[in-house]
Each structure stands twice: as C-alpha cells, then as structure tokens.
Design an enzyme around this catalytic site. Structure first.
Site, PDB file in Angstrom:
ATOM      1  CE  LYS A  68      -3.899   1.903   2.729  1.00 41.40           C
ATOM      2  NZ  LYS A  68      -4.800   1.666   3.877  1.00 41.40           N
ATOM      3  CB  SER A 144      -8.108   3.676   3.008  1.00 44.88           C
ATOM      4  OG  SER A 144      -7.274   3.026   3.955  1.00 44.88           O
ATOM      5  CB  SER A 168      -8.405   0.731   5.809  1.00 44.56           C
ATOM      6  OG  SER A 168      -9.119   1.925   5.704  1.00 44.56           O
TER       7      SER A 168
HETATM    8  N1  GLN Z   1     -13.177   4.158   6.700  1.00 45.91           N
HETATM    9  C1  GLN Z   1     -12.513   4.564   7.893  1.00 45.91           C
HETATM   10  C2  GLN Z   1     -12.098   6.010   7.777  1.00 45.91           C
HETATM   11  O1  GLN Z   1     -12.413   6.600   6.817  1.00 45.91           O
HETATM   12  C3  GLN Z   1     -11.342   3.678   8.164  1.00 45.91           C
HETATM   13  C4  GLN Z   1     -10.153   3.995   7.348  1.00 45.91           C
HETATM   14  C5  GLN Z   1      -8.973   3.148   7.681  1.00 45.91           C
HETATM   15  O2  GLN Z   1      -9.086   2.092   8.327  1.00 45.91           O
HETATM   16  N2  GLN Z   1      -7.810   3.619   7.296  1.00 45.91           N
HETATM   17  O3  GLN Z   1     -11.494   6.557   8.630  1.00 45.91           O
END
Ligand code: GLN
Length: 475
Positions: A68, A144, A168
């Site tokens: 990532k 994400s 995410s």
């Molecule tokens: N969807 C969550 C957020 O927007 C989690 C994102 C993540 O785990 N990086 O914060």
C-alpha cells in the site's frame, strides 16, 4: 491456471522445488497487469512500469508482495496517494518491509492505490483517482486499502499489505472477495507506516486464502524497538492454527450488529455462514456489545484528532510538494491548501476542533472514556466466548460516486469494523458468499488481543468447508 492466479503458498512450494522461475512469475504478473489494469486501476504511478524483478535470499524465495502507498519503501515513491507527498522517496524501509526482505520476499515495484492518507472507505479519495472493484467495474473496491484488495482479487498481485485504522483492510477484503486481517494493536510494528491515527493503525495482510494470511502475518509480526507501542511477545507459527476443526468453540453473535439498516441480503448471507460454523460443531449464542452505538462518533473524534496532529508535519519544508511563495507563512498555507484533498482538509478541521481549548474535555476526553467502555464490552464477552462473528459492512460494494458527496453516510458504513480498532483486538474477513448481483460478502471474526491463532483456526475451517474463496472475477 496461470502462475499469477496461484496462492502464495502454492507458489512457495513451486519455487522451493524449482518448478517455477521467479522471472516467469513476474512475467505472468506484468502480463496480467497489461491486460486488466486499465479497467481495475489497482496500482498508482504505473506509467513508470519498472519491470524489475526484485529478490533477496530467504525462505520466501523472492515471491513479490504488493505494498500500500502509505508504507515506506526505501527509494520507491511513497505518497499516501496525496499530492502533498508528491515525489517522496523514503530514505528507509518500514519495519514490515525490512522483515519481508529479510525473509526473502520481493517488494513489487508498483504500489497499491488507497484513499488519501487512508481517509475513506472506497478508495475514491485518492489523488490518482478511484480503483474499480474487479467483480463490478462500476462499484468501489472498498477502502482505504482498495488498491491492495483489488490487485489481489484480480490476480494482479499474489498477496499484499494494507493498513487498518477503522476497517481499511477488512472492508476492502470483504468487497473484493479476498481475505484480510487486522492484527492486534502492537503485534506489527508501525515504524515506517505513515501515520493516520497512531493509537488505531495496524498493518496487515490481504491474501487469496487464510493460509497465505497466516504466513504473511508471521513474517511481519514481532517486537520492534523503533515502535514504542509494539509488544514484546513471541510470535507463534500461525500455520499451526490451520486445523480443520471448530468443534465445541463458543461463538458470540452481537445482537447490536444484526439489526435494521443492514442490507437483508447481506444479513441472510451472514446468518448462513454462522449456520455453516454451527454445522461444523461450533456453538453460537447472542451476546451484547452495549456501547456499539457510540463507536462511530467516538472513532471519528479520536481518529480525526490524531490525524490532525499527524498531518501537521506536512508543510512543504521537509517532504513532497511545496507551493511557490516568497513568504514562509504564505508558503505553508498555499502548500497545505493545494496539497491536501477535500477529505483530508475535512478531517484536519474536525480533529483540530475536537482538540481545541474549551472543546477538548467535551469531545476528545469524553470520546476516550467511551472508548474504554467499548473495549470493556469486548473484554466481558471474551471471558465466556472464543470469538465473535459479525458482518464486515452493512452492504456489499456500492457504486462509484454513490456516497462520495455524503461523508456522513460513508462514515456510518464503518459501523461494524471500527470498534475492533478502538478495542485494539484482532479481526479477519473471510469470503462467505455473494449477493444476487454477484458481489462478494465477507464474514468478520474477532478474537481477544494477541489471539490471532483463533482467527486463523475459525477462518481456515470455514474456508475449507466452503468454495467462496475459489471463485474469480471475470475480467
Ligand atoms: N473508513 C474509515 C475512515 O475513513 C477507516 C479507514 C482506515 O481504516 N484507514 O477513517
């Protein structure tokens, strides 16, 4: 089957027996990328397509891992899919990357797309534009870590690393029909993971099956003096937990999770999966996690507060993008105004507000107290139960653009994943069915802190007795 379609453990066997050459595997991956990447867009900066083969000696025999874009890779751009980090090439490797290299893994030269700074649930917040879901190119891959999950699901990657602050890893794994694990907080070093919310972030694997997740988790786990929150505990050989047996295990089903507001189709897929585990000898009972309703507000205060502080360092001086100006203060302002996307700005504002004088006690401090209550909910259940089984998300993958204008709706969709991060416990998503429209659904399994072995045992047993993980999208 082509080489790029195999699992990591299948390839490890072949590499060890010298039945496969690394160059042939890279060739298959680059061939696949050439064919499907214009549809999926799992990778960023791919125009640079450095068709290199990277390898180092060790038991992983050069098998490449997709990374990532928020995990530092020495000399290889790491931009968190943000304009503000444009051109940033870290002078060092994150600890997980160093561990991969030490085990002989290759670092795939293309990095995976993500929401800017991991802010999001759809990968639509990337500076490079959205990734598509390999099962429906009009739908999001989740986020994400959407690039990592889409790359694995489309066989453009063998396996990948993502990061999980509030879901995410698990949510994109669920949306793309692959396996994703968020380790216990402190199990995996965060050194070299560009921070979103330091008290919640963990790096973890996204893979084609549970065995691959067990192998990769073992490689990246362990104490690191460079991360003061990493825990000095032995790392078990997780492949020992891959037994086909859940007999007598006690599974809790949180009654606050399977409620109205959930897509009825997803709900029945989850219920069927629970029945499957019961037919294999597990015992399930309803349990209560009474503070679940506070998880979303608590998370969006704690996570944005920490994010606003972590993002303060991006001012055009040390890293990445710098706006032109003769005046220092103007340069800071312009760099941040031009460098951050809309969601990053929204979170900086929310977080700065929650931490400001006069509001700190009312919001941030109170959120921390409720966070403790959420953790205690889990502690109580794990006194009597081996694991908790739940959905990952209230719906399957939604359409690109469907929620991007409505941040609140997007935030609410994280309801089933964020409590796990607030409590610091591990959880896995394993494929458990498909909607009528052909979109994958994941089953979430949660366990006590540092009991990843339970997750591997239950998820592997489920997988060995179902076929969902074997299905591939038509691309
Ligand atoms: N969807 C969550 C957020 O927007 C989690 C994102 C993540 O785990 N990086 O914060």
């Amino acid at each position: 089957m082509e080489l790029n379609q195999l699992t990591a453990h299948e390839l490890l066997d072949k590499l060890a027996r010298k039945e496969v050459a690394l160059e042939a595997l890279y060739g298959a991956l680059y061939g696949r990328i050439q064919k499907t990447e214009s549809k999926v867009r799992a990778y960023v900066r791919s125009e640079a397509a450095r068709k290199t083969v990277s390898s180092s000696p060790g038991p992983l025999n050069g098998l490449p891992v997709t990374i990532k874009d928020n995990i530092c890779t020495e000399g290889l751009e790491t931009e968190c899919c943000s304009k503000i980090l444009k051109g940033f090439r870290p002078p060092y490797d994150a600890t997980v990357i160093a561990k991969l290299k030490k085990s002989g893994a290759g670092i795939f030269p293309l990095k995976a797309n993500m929401d800017e700074f991991a802010f999001g649930s759809s990968t639509e917040n990337s500076f490079f534009g959205p990734t598509a879901n390999p099962w429906d190119l009009g739908a999001v891959p989740g986020g994400s870590s959407g690039g990592s999950a889409a790359a694995v699901a489309s066989d453009e990657a063998i396996w990948a690393l993502g990061s999980d602050t509030g879901g995410s890893i698990r949510q994109p794994a669920s949306f793309c029909g692959v396996v994703g694990l968020k380790p216990t907080y402190g199990r995996v070093s965060r050194f070299g993971l560009i921070a979103f919310a330091s008290s919640l972030d963990q790096i973890g694997p996204i893979t084609k099956d549970v065995e691959d997740a067990a192998i990769l988790t073992k490689v990246i786990s362990g104490y690191d003096p460079n991360d003061s929150t990493s825990v000095n505990l032995d790392v078990p050989d997780y492949t020992q937990s891959l037994v086909n047996d859940v007999k007598g295990l006690k599974i809790g089903l949180p009654k606050e999770y399977l409620v109205e507001g959930m897509d009825p189709e997803v709900k029945s897929i989850i219920e069927e999966a629970v029945n499957k585990l019961k037919s294999l000898g597990a015992v399930s009972k309803p349990v209560s996690l009474p503070h679940t309703e506070y998880a979303v507000p608590v998370y969006y205060i704690v996570a944005t507060a920490e994010a606003s502080s972590n993002l303060a360092r991006f001012d055009g001086v040390q890293y990445g993008y710098r706006a032109k100006s003769d005046n220092l203060i103007e340069m800071y302002k312009k760099t941040r105004a031009e460098g951050f996307g809309e969601e990053a700005k929204r979170r900086i504002l929310l977080g700065t507000f929650a931490l400001s004088h006069g509001y700190y006690d009312a919001y941030y401090l109170r959120a921390l107290k409720v966070r403790t209550l959420i953790k205690q909910d889990f502690d109580r259940v794990f006194n009597d139960f081996d694991c908790i089984v739940a959905p990952v998300s209230p719906t399957a993958a939604f359409k690109i653009g469907e929620r991007s204008d409505d941040p609140l709706k997007m935030y609410l969709s994280d309801i089933y994943t964020i409590s796990v991060n607030l409590a610091g416990i591990p959880a896995i998503s394993v494929p458990c069915g498909f909607t009528k429209k052909g979109l994958p659904v994941g089953l979430q399994i949660m366990a006590k802190a540092f009991n990843e072995e339970m997750l591997f045992r239950v998820a592997h047993t489920f997988e060995q007795n179902t076929q969902w993980h074997k299905l591939k999208p038509k691309l």
